[in-house]
Design a protein around this motif. Structure first.
Motif, PDB file in Angstrom:
ATOM      1  N   GLY A   1       0.787  -1.222   0.000  1.00 30.34           N
ATOM      2  CA  GLY A   1       0.000   0.000   0.000  1.00 30.34           C
ATOM      3  C   GLY A   1       0.820   1.273   0.000  1.00 30.34           C
ATOM      4  O   GLY A   1       0.276   2.368  -0.200  1.00 30.34           O
ATOM      5  N   SER A   2       2.123   1.145   0.225  1.00 36.89           N
ATOM      6  CA  SER A   2       2.962   2.348   0.258  1.00 36.89           C
ATOM      7  C   SER A   2       3.086   2.959  -1.128  1.00 36.89           C
ATOM      8  O   SER A   2       2.944   2.274  -2.143  1.00 36.89           O
ATOM      9  N   LEU A   3       3.333   4.250  -1.142  1.00 35.68           N
ATOM     10  CA  LEU A   3       3.548   4.985  -2.381  1.00 35.68           C
ATOM     11  C   LEU A   3       4.918   5.641  -2.336  1.00 35.68           C
ATOM     12  O   LEU A   3       5.344   6.130  -1.277  1.00 35.68           O
ATOM     13  N   PRO A   4       5.622   5.683  -3.465  1.00 35.44           N
ATOM     14  CA  PRO A   4       6.890   6.416  -3.512  1.00 35.44           C
ATOM     15  C   PRO A   4       6.616   7.918  -3.472  1.00 35.44           C
ATOM     16  O   PRO A   4       5.460   8.361  -3.402  1.00 35.44           O
TER      17      PRO A   4
ATOM     18  N   PRO B   1       4.866  11.743   3.888  1.00 35.82           N
ATOM     19  CA  PRO B   1       3.457  11.398   3.670  1.00 35.82           C
ATOM     20  C   PRO B   1       2.738  12.330   2.704  1.00 35.82           C
ATOM     21  O   PRO B   1       1.844  11.897   1.978  1.00 35.82           O
ATOM     22  N   GLY B   2       3.126  13.600   2.683  1.00 39.24           N
ATOM     23  CA  GLY B   2       2.495  14.545   1.771  1.00 39.24           C
ATOM     24  C   GLY B   2       2.831  14.303   0.316  1.00 39.24           C
ATOM     25  O   GLY B   2       2.182  14.873  -0.566  1.00 39.24           O
ATOM     26  N   TRP B   3       3.807  13.465   0.053  1.00 43.33           N
ATOM     27  CA  TRP B   3       4.199  13.194  -1.328  1.00 43.33           C
ATOM     28  C   TRP B   3       3.315  12.084  -1.906  1.00 43.33           C
ATOM     29  O   TRP B   3       2.719  12.241  -2.965  1.00 43.33           O
ATOM     30  N   GLY B   4       3.175  10.981  -1.198  1.00 45.03           N
ATOM     31  CA  GLY B   4       2.200   9.984  -1.610  1.00 45.03           C
ATOM     32  C   GLY B   4       0.777  10.504  -1.490  1.00 45.03           C
ATOM     33  O   GLY B   4      -0.133  10.049  -2.199  1.00 45.03           O
ATOM     34  N   GLY B   5       0.577  11.481  -0.609  1.00 45.76           N
ATOM     35  CA  GLY B   5      -0.734  12.088  -0.435  1.00 45.76           C
ATOM     36  C   GLY B   5      -1.223  12.846  -1.647  1.00 45.76           C
ATOM     37  O   GLY B   5      -2.386  13.277  -1.685  1.00 45.76           O
ATOM     38  N   PHE B   6      -0.354  13.007  -2.638  1.00 51.18           N
ATOM     39  CA  PHE B   6      -0.764  13.670  -3.877  1.00 51.18           C
ATOM     40  C   PHE B   6      -1.995  13.003  -4.484  1.00 51.18           C
ATOM     41  O   PHE B   6      -2.861  13.673  -5.036  1.00 51.18           O
ATOM     42  N   VAL B   7      -2.084  11.677  -4.396  1.00 47.06           N
ATOM     43  CA  VAL B   7      -3.171  10.963  -5.070  1.00 47.06           C
ATOM     44  C   VAL B   7      -4.522  11.427  -4.530  1.00 47.06           C
ATOM     45  O   VAL B   7      -5.441  11.754  -5.293  1.00 47.06           O
ATOM     46  N   ALA B   8      -4.658  11.462  -3.205  1.00 42.71           N
ATOM     47  CA  ALA B   8      -5.925  11.912  -2.622  1.00 42.71           C
ATOM     48  C   ALA B   8      -6.176  13.383  -2.912  1.00 42.71           C
ATOM     49  O   ALA B   8      -7.301  13.781  -3.250  1.00 42.71           O
TER      50      ALA B   8
END
Length: 549
Positions: free
Chosen positions: A175-178, A190-197
């Motif tokens: 589930g992790s995101l780069p 976290p704010g970098w993978g948070g781009f998707v949301a």
């Protein structure tokens, strides 16, 4: 034999030059730089070489790559080129222009253009790059700060939908995101993978396409579950690895940039990232509600309600009345994310205001994400006066300072170190469109089915003209303030309704199209609060007038 051409502006693109007659085998070397300081040029090793065939009328032009540059250093010419021989060509994604902004404040107009030009230099290859020379990567933290600017200025629904697919494809099984998509190495948090949301939800607000929410729902939920699994094992606190480029929080705030030895502490980063976690969870809840996934929405709303007090308890210093450290970003994130309990919100907001106006001298004290959230939060709570104070500074750190120092694109850091064309701070236009222009998306009627027009008449701004070409047609918000008189010209396209907030001291003074509002059946008063009368309207054109002190 070495010549320098200054194109007058930094840009991302190609370079074309008409060459003089050369001998076969002569080599002309061109290096491209985005900054000159004390006759030293920052090239990031961007170099092209032309080998002459000895034919008359030879022309060099990049074709297979682009450069991020303002200056071209040329070696190997027998004489100086004429200015007319050299041309810079901007290369960008071909996005239709959909928005415009201008106002009575010349500095804000210059800042608007600075930001918009920077975004045009960064929207390359189907995603927003962090910079066009050193890395050219699609960082998620950087990518989310100008979304409202891009979506208002340019038709970009396809652009973001494609980039979101890139993020789906790089998610790991856990589930992790780069931090970057398309996938390459790069630092973040976290704010970098948070781009998707963040990108998915704003795409829905601007274009009303529920398919995009459905397409990215599992990606966001899997990332949420990945972060919550870590949090559950650490007392409901999200933790990460303590290194310079890992688990970063408010990246490159003033005095805490890459060129300093004063990066935020691990405690500060952990607090910032846990506040972001609450924001990200709220986006998850919003997406679930939009899709009718009631159980999922309720589940994560409960996580938010459980975790907020835990975060507050661990990081709040009651004696000092601040979180971790007396700096803007930490007051802001606590307030914005709801981590601050209701009983303390007035105190923490007062401390934030004091830090802005006194400790920071009316300047931003925030970094990449903090600056974006600062403008969003203060606009939402009716304190755009504080944003105006910060946005109109011409001393360090500010966009005005960048302009005063000769900047033609937004820098990587407030102090001008490193990249001169960068994605860290091109977020001013979000506020200019939404606050001064007043054009805002309505979460209850996405895709501008209902248009909110809520301009903030702050500072010395006496008029604003702005428009946005929504998927339904052009939305216009023009206003003027002359003494105690305000006029607002509003146009809503067919098929839309609107909620119009008219600044006034009394609803009795409000007129629409020259007549009392209660005489116009298409305009209905819904509330009067905080010096504004709010009206619902049908599509069409309206001229409101009112009295203010």
């Amino acid at each position: 034999g070495r010549y320098v051409i200054d194109m007058g502006t930094a840009l991302s693109g190609w370079f074309r030059i008409q060459l003089p007659q050369l001998n076969a085998g002569d080599a002309v070397t061109m290096s491209f730089a985005d900054r000159e300081r004390d006759s030293k040029y920052q090239t990031f090793r961007q170099t092209s070489q032309f080998i002459s065939a000895g034919k008359p009328g030879e022309v060099f032009q990049n074709k297979f790559s682009y450069m991020g540059y303002r200056y071209v250093l040329i070696e190997g010419l027998p004489s100086a080129p004429a200015k007319s021989d050299a041309v810079a060509l901007l290369v960008e994604s071909d996005l239709e222009q959909t928005g415009a902004f201008e106002c009575s404040n010349d500095l804000l107009n210059r800042i608007f253009y600075l930001n918009e030009w920077t975004l045009r230099c960064l929207n390359l290859g189907g995603f927003t790059v962090d910079c066009p020379h050193r890395e050219r990567k699609g960082y998620g933290g950087d990518g989310q700060v100008p979304i409202e600017s891009i979506m208002t200025s340019f038709r970009s629904d396809g652009f973001y939908r494609k980039w979101l697919v890139d993020w789906q494809e790089v998610q790991k099984e856990d589930g992790s995101l780069p931090n970057v998509a398309p996938r390459t190495g790069g630092g973040g948090g976290p704010g970098w993978g948070g781009f998707v949301a963040a990108a998915t939800w704003r795409h829905y607000l601007y274009y009303g396409d529920l398919r995009v929410v459905a397409e990215n729902f599992d990606t966001v939920r899997n990332y949420v579950e990945y972060m919550e699994a870590i949090s559950e094992n650490n007392g409901d606190i999200l933790t990460g690895r303590n290194s310079k480029f890992s688990f970063i929080g408010d990246w490159v705030a003033p005095g805490r940039g890459m060129s300093s030895d004063n990066l935020p502490t691990m405690e500060a980063k952990t607090f910032f990232n846990n506040c972001y976690r609450m924001y990200h969870l709220q986006l998850m809840v919003n997406m679930a509600q939009a899709l009718g996934e009631t159980a999922v929405a309720e589940k994560y709303q409960q996580v938010i309600e459980r975790a907020r007090p835990v975060i507050h308890e661990q990081f709040y210093d009651a004696a000092q009345e601040h979180y971790v450290i007396d700096e803007q970003g930490y007051y802001l994130m606590a307030l914005m994310s709801g981590v601050t309990p209701e009983s303390l919100r007035e105190t923490i907001l007062a401390k934030l205001e004091q830090n802005i106006l006194e400790a920071s001298g009316g300047h931003f004290g925030t970094g990449l994400l903090g600056t974006y959230f600062m403008m969003e939060y203060l606009r939402e709570i009716g304190r755009s006066d504080l944003v105006f104070a910060m946005a109109t500074k011409t001393t360090y750190p500010s966009w005005g300072y960048m302009l005063e120092q000769g900047g033609t694109t937004v820098w990587e850091q407030w102090n001008g170190e490193f990249s001169q064309i960068h994605s860290c701070f091109p977020s001013a236009n979000n506020w200019l469109y939404q606050s001064l222009g007043g054009i805002q998306a309505d979460p209850t009627a996405p895709g501008f089915e209902n248009v909110i027009i809520k301009p903030d008449m702050v500072g010395d701004v006496s008029w604003v003209k702005t428009h946005y070409d929504s998927i339904h047609g052009r939305i216009i918000s023009h206003w003027k303030r002359e003494g105690g008189n305000v006029t607002m010209d509003v146009t809503l396209p067919p098929g839309c309704t609107g909620t119009i907030y008219v600044p006034t001291d009394s609803v009795d003074s409000v007129r629409v199209n020259g007549i009392p509002v209660d005489s116009e059946e298409l305009v209905q008063l819904i509330q009067f609060a905080d010096g504004r009368a709010a009206y619902t309207v049908a599509s069409g054109s309206y001229k409101f007038s009112s009295k203010v002190k």
